[in-house]
Design an enzyme around this catalytic site. Structure first.
Site, PDB file in Angstrom:
ATOM      1  N   CYS A 149       9.618 -23.972  -1.358  1.00  0.00           N
ATOM      2  CA  CYS A 149       9.072 -24.832  -2.648  1.00  0.00           C
ATOM      3  C   CYS A 149       7.305 -25.086  -2.141  1.00  0.00           C
ATOM      4  O   CYS A 149       7.282 -24.673   0.072  1.00  0.00           O
ATOM      5  CB  CYS A 149       9.436 -26.211  -1.887  1.00  0.00           C
ATOM      6  N   HIS A 150       6.348 -25.447  -2.719  1.00  0.00           N
ATOM      7  CA  HIS A 150       5.019 -25.010  -2.582  1.00  0.00           C
ATOM      8  C   HIS A 150       5.056 -26.203  -1.074  1.00  0.00           C
ATOM      9  O   HIS A 150       3.544 -26.398  -0.688  1.00  0.00           O
ATOM     10  CB  HIS A 150       4.537 -25.159  -3.693  1.00  0.00           C
ATOM     11  N   THR A 151       5.177 -27.145  -1.448  1.00  0.00           N
ATOM     12  CA  THR A 151       4.906 -28.531  -0.953  1.00  0.00           C
ATOM     13  C   THR A 151       5.208 -28.632   0.906  1.00  0.00           C
ATOM     14  O   THR A 151       4.595 -28.492   1.718  1.00  0.00           O
ATOM     15  CB  THR A 151       6.395 -29.761  -1.614  1.00  0.00           C
ATOM     16  N   HIS A 196      12.912 -28.387   3.234  1.00  0.00           N
ATOM     17  CA  HIS A 196      13.803 -29.316   2.074  1.00  0.00           C
ATOM     18  C   HIS A 196      14.116 -29.593   0.572  1.00  0.00           C
ATOM     19  O   HIS A 196      15.011 -30.102   0.466  1.00  0.00           O
ATOM     20  CB  HIS A 196      12.309 -30.596   2.219  1.00  0.00           C
ATOM     21  N   GLU A 197      14.791 -28.487   0.612  1.00  0.00           N
ATOM     22  CA  GLU A 197      15.512 -27.858  -0.277  1.00  0.00           C
ATOM     23  C   GLU A 197      16.893 -27.038   0.027  1.00  0.00           C
ATOM     24  O   GLU A 197      16.780 -25.471  -0.165  1.00  0.00           O
ATOM     25  CB  GLU A 197      14.534 -26.684  -1.125  1.00  0.00           C
ATOM     26  N   CYS A 229      19.881 -45.836   0.471  1.00  0.00           N
ATOM     27  CA  CYS A 229      19.727 -46.850   0.633  1.00  0.00           C
ATOM     28  C   CYS A 229      21.217 -47.562   0.401  1.00  0.00           C
ATOM     29  O   CYS A 229      22.395 -48.071   0.649  1.00  0.00           O
ATOM     30  CB  CYS A 229      19.548 -47.678   2.281  1.00  0.00           C
ATOM     31  N   CYS A 286      17.959 -51.997   0.092  1.00  0.00           N
ATOM     32  CA  CYS A 286      16.352 -51.907   0.230  1.00  0.00           C
ATOM     33  C   CYS A 286      16.008 -52.624  -1.126  1.00  0.00           C
ATOM     34  O   CYS A 286      16.243 -52.501  -2.075  1.00  0.00           O
ATOM     35  CB  CYS A 286      15.672 -51.158   0.808  1.00  0.00           C
ATOM     36  N   CYS A 339      15.757 -49.504  -3.918  1.00  0.00           N
ATOM     37  CA  CYS A 339      16.645 -49.630  -4.288  1.00  0.00           C
ATOM     38  C   CYS A 339      17.471 -50.919  -5.232  1.00  0.00           C
ATOM     39  O   CYS A 339      17.898 -50.229  -6.353  1.00  0.00           O
ATOM     40  CB  CYS A 339      17.868 -48.531  -3.298  1.00  0.00           C
ATOM     41  N   CYS A 361      13.381 -45.097  -2.240  1.00  0.00           N
ATOM     42  CA  CYS A 361      14.113 -46.081  -0.888  1.00  0.00           C
ATOM     43  C   CYS A 361      13.423 -45.878  -0.149  1.00  0.00           C
ATOM     44  O   CYS A 361      12.630 -44.892   0.552  1.00  0.00           O
ATOM     45  CB  CYS A 361      15.450 -45.212  -0.843  1.00  0.00           C
ATOM     46  N   ARG A 370      11.261 -44.686   5.353  1.00  0.00           N
ATOM     47  CA  ARG A 370      10.401 -44.080   5.113  1.00  0.00           C
ATOM     48  C   ARG A 370       9.099 -43.617   6.169  1.00  0.00           C
ATOM     49  O   ARG A 370       9.021 -43.501   6.490  1.00  0.00           O
ATOM     50  CB  ARG A 370       9.247 -44.518   3.580  1.00  0.00           C
ATOM     51  N   CYS A 378      15.136 -30.067  -3.907  1.00  0.00           N
ATOM     52  CA  CYS A 378      13.857 -30.327  -5.230  1.00  0.00           C
ATOM     53  C   CYS A 378      13.440 -30.042  -6.336  1.00  0.00           C
ATOM     54  O   CYS A 378      13.645 -30.209  -6.529  1.00  0.00           O
ATOM     55  CB  CYS A 378      12.954 -29.616  -3.307  1.00  0.00           C
ATOM     56  N   ARG A 415      11.172 -18.872  -6.542  1.00  0.00           N
ATOM     57  CA  ARG A 415      11.400 -19.366  -5.579  1.00  0.00           C
ATOM     58  C   ARG A 415      12.055 -18.045  -4.786  1.00  0.00           C
ATOM     59  O   ARG A 415      12.970 -17.415  -5.410  1.00  0.00           O
ATOM     60  CB  ARG A 415      12.971 -19.946  -6.280  1.00  0.00           C
TER      61      ARG A 415
HETATM   62  P1  NAD Z   1       4.065 -22.806  -7.260  1.00  0.00           P
HETATM   63  O1  NAD Z   1       3.055 -22.169  -5.620  1.00  0.00           O
HETATM   64  O2  NAD Z   1       5.752 -21.716  -7.452  1.00  0.00           O
HETATM   65  O3  NAD Z   1       3.941 -22.832  -8.630  1.00  0.00           O
HETATM   66  C1  NAD Z   1       2.756 -23.081  -8.916  1.00  0.00           C
HETATM   67  C2  NAD Z   1       2.115 -22.480  -9.819  1.00  0.00           C
HETATM   68  O4  NAD Z   1       0.532 -23.388 -10.252  1.00  0.00           O
HETATM   69  C3  NAD Z   1       1.759 -21.137  -9.939  1.00  0.00           C
HETATM   70  O5  NAD Z   1       2.875 -20.173 -10.903  1.00  0.00           O
HETATM   71  C4  NAD Z   1       0.774 -21.029 -10.473  1.00  0.00           C
HETATM   72  O6  NAD Z   1      -0.427 -19.321 -10.728  1.00  0.00           O
HETATM   73  C5  NAD Z   1       0.195 -22.069 -11.034  1.00  0.00           C
HETATM   74  N1  NAD Z   1      -1.340 -22.278 -10.882  1.00  0.00           N
HETATM   75  C6  NAD Z   1      -2.330 -22.526 -10.116  1.00  0.00           C
HETATM   76  N2  NAD Z   1      -3.547 -22.835  -9.979  1.00  0.00           N
HETATM   77  C7  NAD Z   1      -3.163 -22.789 -11.558  1.00  0.00           C
HETATM   78  C8  NAD Z   1      -4.857 -23.856 -12.151  1.00  0.00           C
HETATM   79  N3  NAD Z   1      -6.336 -23.732 -12.164  1.00  0.00           N
HETATM   80  N4  NAD Z   1      -3.879 -23.827 -13.746  1.00  0.00           N
HETATM   81  C9  NAD Z   1      -3.009 -23.193 -13.844  1.00  0.00           C
HETATM   82  N5  NAD Z   1      -1.815 -23.157 -13.199  1.00  0.00           N
HETATM   83  C10 NAD Z   1      -2.255 -22.677 -11.760  1.00  0.00           C
HETATM   84  O7  NAD Z   1       4.432 -24.340  -7.089  1.00  0.00           O
HETATM   85  P2  NAD Z   1       5.533 -24.791  -7.169  1.00  0.00           P
HETATM   86  O8  NAD Z   1       6.733 -25.149  -5.440  1.00  0.00           O
HETATM   87  O9  NAD Z   1       6.109 -25.476  -8.759  1.00  0.00           O
HETATM   88  O10 NAD Z   1       5.058 -26.654  -6.970  1.00  0.00           O
HETATM   89  C11 NAD Z   1       4.246 -27.456  -7.402  1.00  0.00           C
HETATM   90  C12 NAD Z   1       3.359 -28.505  -7.437  1.00  0.00           C
HETATM   91  O11 NAD Z   1       4.384 -29.194  -7.595  1.00  0.00           O
HETATM   92  C13 NAD Z   1       3.338 -28.699  -5.803  1.00  0.00           C
HETATM   93  O12 NAD Z   1       2.150 -29.013  -5.805  1.00  0.00           O
HETATM   94  C14 NAD Z   1       4.645 -29.117  -5.105  1.00  0.00           C
HETATM   95  O13 NAD Z   1       3.738 -29.822  -3.732  1.00  0.00           O
HETATM   96  C15 NAD Z   1       4.751 -30.321  -5.967  1.00  0.00           C
HETATM   97  N6  NAD Z   1       5.955 -30.487  -5.477  1.00  0.00           N
HETATM   98  C16 NAD Z   1       6.282 -32.149  -5.879  1.00  0.00           C
HETATM   99  C17 NAD Z   1       7.266 -32.810  -5.975  1.00  0.00           C
HETATM  100  C18 NAD Z   1       8.022 -34.040  -6.444  1.00  0.00           C
HETATM  101  O14 NAD Z   1       8.497 -34.528  -6.333  1.00  0.00           O
HETATM  102  N7  NAD Z   1       6.549 -34.549  -6.724  1.00  0.00           N
HETATM  103  C19 NAD Z   1       8.524 -32.207  -5.625  1.00  0.00           C
HETATM  104  C20 NAD Z   1       8.605 -30.765  -5.086  1.00  0.00           C
HETATM  105  C21 NAD Z   1       6.900 -30.563  -5.442  1.00  0.00           C
HETATM  106  N1  AHE Z   2       3.038 -36.882   2.754  1.00  0.00           N
HETATM  107  C1  AHE Z   2       2.241 -36.256   1.265  1.00  0.00           C
HETATM  108  C2  AHE Z   2       2.520 -36.366   0.230  1.00  0.00           C
HETATM  109  C3  AHE Z   2       3.276 -35.353  -0.096  1.00  0.00           C
HETATM  110  C4  AHE Z   2       4.250 -35.720  -0.784  1.00  0.00           C
HETATM  111  O1  AHE Z   2       3.909 -36.181  -2.370  1.00  0.00           O
HETATM  112  N2  AHE Z   2       6.246 -35.361  -1.209  1.00  0.00           N
HETATM  113  C5  AHE Z   2       6.528 -35.489  -2.452  1.00  0.00           C
HETATM  114  C6  AHE Z   2       7.483 -35.176  -2.647  1.00  0.00           C
HETATM  115  S1  AHE Z   2       7.555 -33.287  -2.679  1.00  0.00           S
HETATM  116  C7  AHE Z   2       8.350 -32.175  -2.083  1.00  0.00           C
HETATM  117  O2  AHE Z   2       8.320 -30.788  -2.600  1.00  0.00           O
HETATM  118  C8  AHE Z   2       7.279 -37.403  -2.536  1.00  0.00           C
HETATM  119  O3  AHE Z   2       8.641 -37.904  -2.274  1.00  0.00           O
HETATM  120  N3  AHE Z   2       6.395 -38.642  -1.981  1.00  0.00           N
HETATM  121  C9  AHE Z   2       6.542 -39.535  -1.597  1.00  0.00           C
HETATM  122  C10 AHE Z   2       6.843 -39.701  -0.853  1.00  0.00           C
HETATM  123  O4  AHE Z   2       7.371 -41.164  -0.352  1.00  0.00           O
HETATM  124  O5  AHE Z   2       6.866 -38.762   0.351  1.00  0.00           O
HETATM  125  C11 AHE Z   2       0.779 -37.042   1.691  1.00  0.00           C
HETATM  126  O6  AHE Z   2      -0.259 -36.990   0.999  1.00  0.00           O
HETATM  127  O7  AHE Z   2       0.301 -37.932   2.382  1.00  0.00           O
HETATM  128 ZN    ZN Z   3       9.946 -29.750  -2.399  1.00  0.00          ZN
HETATM  129 ZN    ZN Z   4      16.857 -47.576  -0.002  1.00  0.00          ZN
END
Ligand code: NAD
Ligand code: AHE
Ligand code: ZN
Ligand code: ZN
Length: 374
Positions: A45-47, A67-68, A97, A100, A103, A111, A115, A174, A369
């Site tokens: 994942c991008h994260t 994490h995936e 859990c 908490c 939850c 949860c 954390r 994820c 992916r």
């Molecule tokens: P990825 O790298 O596969 O995809 C990102 C896409 O964004 C690419 O297609 C890229 O071309 C595009 N992009 C980049 N800059 C851009 C711009 N300026 N305008 C438009 N498009 C643009 O990434 P991913 O795995 O799909 O993850 C995406 C984001 O989501 C990351 O920041 C990741 O950390 C985050 N994420 C968050 C959660 C969550 O729970 N909140 C879960 C998973 C991933």
């Molecule tokens: N550690 C970072 C934040 C990263 C983040 O926001 N993680 C998401 C999942 S990304 C999965 O690809 C998330 O679940 N956030 C809630 C949490 O509790 O972490 C920071 O900025 O400190």
């Molecule tokens: Zn992820």
């Molecule tokens: Zn919990």
């Protein structure tokens, strides 16, 4: 027989900005309430790339990222009752859990039981199960799936249908769940709604699937990499827009296309400027923007408060608002029932040893992916 330490191949992140290195790691047996899992496959994942880059304020090294994943329970610690040896599981970075405050609130999937230690790369007792020559290696997001064997708390495992191919459903750990869940749980998109998805990686394309399932009337897919457009259209996007092809800011382009703005937008990149655009392309009076992308240390979002005064809403979501233990197994069942495909997302399959290539492909915009197998 009591489980003992096992040798495990793993890709270790020794320091921010450095490639992962293949190592043989000692993985200690699971303690009380813990489970040792043999990972079969893991998405990238991008994260993972974000943390490796050094931008993650919680990044800690040396660590085993990933994490995936999908795997099989190899041994269980004392008192573990909800899973047993041989069960197929998906590791959860958002545990459940059930007891908490979070939850029990019924308002969130976040949860908080473990954390604090999880954010420090540790198991709930404050120690790590990974080591090399006695030197501790940290866990990551409570999962560390870039290792043949990993240890997780019991509350961080979703037990799934063993008929599901782990090389595919690992993506539900994820990316795919996050995008689909953001649309269904966080935004609650309704039939006929107009939706804009910024960023067409694994997360954004899953949001497109979610919007299509919710019967959104119009799904506008936005990316600067046009090679993502064919798949976005196949999954349900009605319009594809490259901001680089327009003189005006992208929010103005979308407002013009939609008679005043979209009902919902999703930022799936992690770019704070784009987060502003995603908010500002929402319809006055009711449009809602959901932040999914993760932004680096020190970065902040901004907009004119007038944007909110006039009815736009800014939200965020983690893991699509999905409660992993009680709700993720049903995503697997829905996949098995053919409600959505995962094949489309798996553009590359590589052995674990080539994890650095998976990051290269991601940064070059060539993959959706990569699934690593062991
Ligand atoms: P990825 O790298 O596969 O995809 C990102 C896409 O964004 C690419 O297609 C890229 O071309 C595009 N992009 C980049 N800059 C851009 C711009 N300026 N305008 C438009 N498009 C643009 O990434 P991913 O795995 O799909 O993850 C995406 C984001 O989501 C990351 O920041 C990741 O950390 C985050 N994420 C968050 C959660 C969550 O729970 N909140 C879960 C998973 C991933
Ligand atoms: N550690 C970072 C934040 C990263 C983040 O926001 N993680 C998401 C999942 S990304 C999965 O690809 C998330 O679940 N956030 C809630 C949490 O509790 O972490 C920071 O900025 O400190
Ligand atoms: Zn992820
Ligand atoms: Zn919990």
């Amino acid at each position: 027989m009591q489980p003992t330490s096992v040798k495990s191949k793993a890709m270790v992140a020794w320091a921010a900005g450095e490639p992962l290195k293949l190592e043989t790691v000692d993985v200690a047996p699971p303690k009380a309430g813990e489970v040792r899992v043999k990972i079969v496959a893991t998405g990238v994942c991008h994260t993972d790339a974000f943390t490796l880059s050094g931008d993650d304020p919680e990044g800690i090294f040396p660590a085993i990222l990933g994490h995936e994943g999908g795997g099989i329970v190899e041994s269980v610690g004392e008192g573990v009752t909800s899973v047993t040896v041989g069960d197929h599981v998906i590791p959860l970075y958002t545990p459940e859990c059930g007891e908490c405050k979070f939850c029990k609130s019924g308002k969130t999937n976040l949860c908080q039981k473990i954390r604090e230690t999880q954010g420090k790369g540790l198991m709930p007792d404050g120690t790590t199960r990974f080591s090399i020559d006695g030197k501790p290696i940290f866990h990551y997001m409570g999962c560390s799936t870039f290792s043949e064997y990993t240890v997780l708390p019991e509350i961080s495992l979703a037990k799934i249908n063993p008929q599901a191919p782990l090389e595919q459903v690992c993506l539900l750990g994820c990316g795919v769940t996050t995008g689909m869940g953001a649309v269904a749980n966080t935004a609650k998109v309704q039939p006929g709604d107009t939706v804009a998805v910024f960023g067409l990686g694994g997360i954004g394309l899953s949001a497109v699937i979610g919007a299509q399932m919710a019967k959104a009337g119009r799904i506008i897919a936005i990316d600067i990499n046009e090679s993502k457009f064919d798949l976005a259209k196949k999954l349900g996007a009605t319009d594809c827009v490259n901001p680089k092809n327009h003189q005006k800011p992208i929010q103005e382009v979308i407002v013009d296309m939609t008679d005043g703005g979209v009902d919902f937008s999703f930022e799936c990149v992690g770019n704070v400027g784009l987060m502003r655009s995603a908010l500002e392309c929402c319809h006055k009076g009711w449009g809602e923007s959901v932040i999914i992308g993760v932004a680096g240390a020190g970065q902040e979002i901004s907009t004119r408060p007038f944007q909110l005064v006039t009815g736009r809403v800014w939200r965020g979501t983690a893991f699509g608002g999905v409660k992993g233990r009680s709700e993720l197994p049903d995503y697997v069942e829905r996949y098995l029932a053919g409600e959505f495909a995962l094949d489309d997302f798996i553009t590359h399959q590589l052995p674990l040893e080539q994890a650095n290539e998976a990051f290269d492909l991601m940064h070059q915009g060539k993959s959706i992916r990569t699934v690593l197998s062991f």
